[in-house]
Each structure stands twice: as C-alpha cells, then as structure tokens.
Design a protein around this motif. Structure first.
Motif: not given
Length: 217
Positions: A172-196
């Motif tokens: 239930g972790i949102n995009v912003r929280q994932i980016s903070e947890k993994l120390f990457v940008s929101d944009k990077t997380i969104r790109k990964h999500l697209e691939h997923i």
C-alpha cells in the motif's frame, strides 16, 4: 491546480454528514455527489456528472460497496474508488481489490489522511490504512502467497528492482513513499511501474496487486 471532484457513498446519515462536513473544508476537494447506496448513486450520476474519486462505504443495504464498485468500474473504468469501512476484514479487502477499488481505508482514519489518500490515488498510488496494509503484507508473506509472488515475478521476467517496487505496491506504499524508500525520483518509479504493468499485462496498480496475491486469474 484544479480541485479533485469527489463523490461520497455512505448509508449511515450521521457518518455521511460528519465526513461531508470535514472533507468540504479541504481546498483540494470538490464534493459533488452524496449517495446512500449503490442504487442511489447510479440514479444521481446522470445529473451530477462523474467524480474523479469515490469514497465508498462497503456495508450498505440494497447495493453494497463491492457490487457498486464492480459496476461503477465497468461503466466508468477511469474513476478511482477508495473503500471506507469500519471493519478490518481481509476478505473484504481482497473482494474490493478484485472489484476494482484503488485503496482501502478505515473510517476512523484522520480526515487529513483520507484527503491525502484521494490525492495519492490520482497519482497512481494504492493507499491503505496501516492495519489493512499490514494484513495484505502478512498474507503475502504466507507460504503460498510468497511463492505466488515469486512465480508471478519469474513468469513476467521482472528485474530485482521491479520486484522490489511491486512488493511495495502490495504494502500500500504510494509512488512518493517508494521513491523515498529506494532513494530514486518519482519519475524513475513511474517508469518502472510502466514496465511492471506491461510485463504483468495489467492496467494499473490495483490489478497488479490483485495478480500478485493470487486473487484473479
């Protein structure tokens, strides 16, 4: 920034009135619809228009929240639905996810958390109350579910990072929280999500979570 249009579907008039009053104070939300059950909701939609986000009670007479969510997503797949309930029932949690809900919150959450969830769900997140996220994670960690996560990941050929992000979604972790947890940008997380989503052949986070926990075909 334009305000987010929201509809409230709640059969308890006292709770509905209280929630409506509190949410109406938010500068980010524009409450445009209030219904007492699913049938009442569908009667009103032609007049009120379609809100971007629905706050949906789960236990209602005539047409409950699960059925209403399923029919609403069939008719209007773009809308986001946040289930609101007094009960931390994991069976209802998974039924809601399968029906198309994008998040699952307990009604006793602080108002600002519900408002934040409305924003998060439009941002691609799948917000859950901590106790519900914990239940989802506990179920995922159980043998069959953990094995299913591994099977889904292997079958879809997810990378280690994609698998890590997918597990975060289930929590239930949102995009912003994932980016903070993994120390990457929101944009990077969104790109990964697209691939997923592409690899899992799903349309978004709700379907991805449902697929991982093994509750959909």
């Amino acid at each position: 920034m334009s305000r987010i249009t929201v509809g409230l579907v709640e059969d308890n008039p006292t709770i509905a009135a209280s929630m409506w009053e509190k949410l109406s104070l938010s500068e980010d939300i524009d409450l445009i619809l209030r219904a007492c059950n699913g049938k009442d909701l569908f009667k009103q939609l032609p007049t009120t228009g379609i809100p971007q986000v629905f706050l949906m009670d789960i236990e209602m007479a005539e047409m409950d929240g699960i059925t209403t969510t399923r029919l609403l997503k069939q008719k209007h797949p773009h809308v986001k639905i946040l289930i609101l309930t007094m009960f931390d029932d994991d069976t209802k949690l998974f039924e809601a996810i399968k029906a198309g809900a994008s998040g699952y919150l307990l009604k006793d959450e602080k108002t600002h958390k519900i408002i934040n969830a409305v924003t998060e769900v439009l941002d691609g997140g799948a917000p859950m109350s901590p106790i519900m996220a914990s239940k989802a994670l506990d179920l995922l960690r159980q043998g069959p579910n953990e094995m299913h996560l591994q099977a889904v990941s292997k079958s879809a050929e997810l990378t280690l990072r994609e698998n890590e992000i997918l597990e975060c979604l289930v929590k239930g972790i949102n995009v912003r929280q994932i980016s903070e947890k993994l120390f990457v940008s929101d944009k990077t997380i969104r790109k990964h999500l697209e691939h997923i989503y592409q690899k899992l052949q799903v349309k978004g986070s709700r379907e991805a979570v449902a697929k991982v926990i093994g509750r959909v075909a």
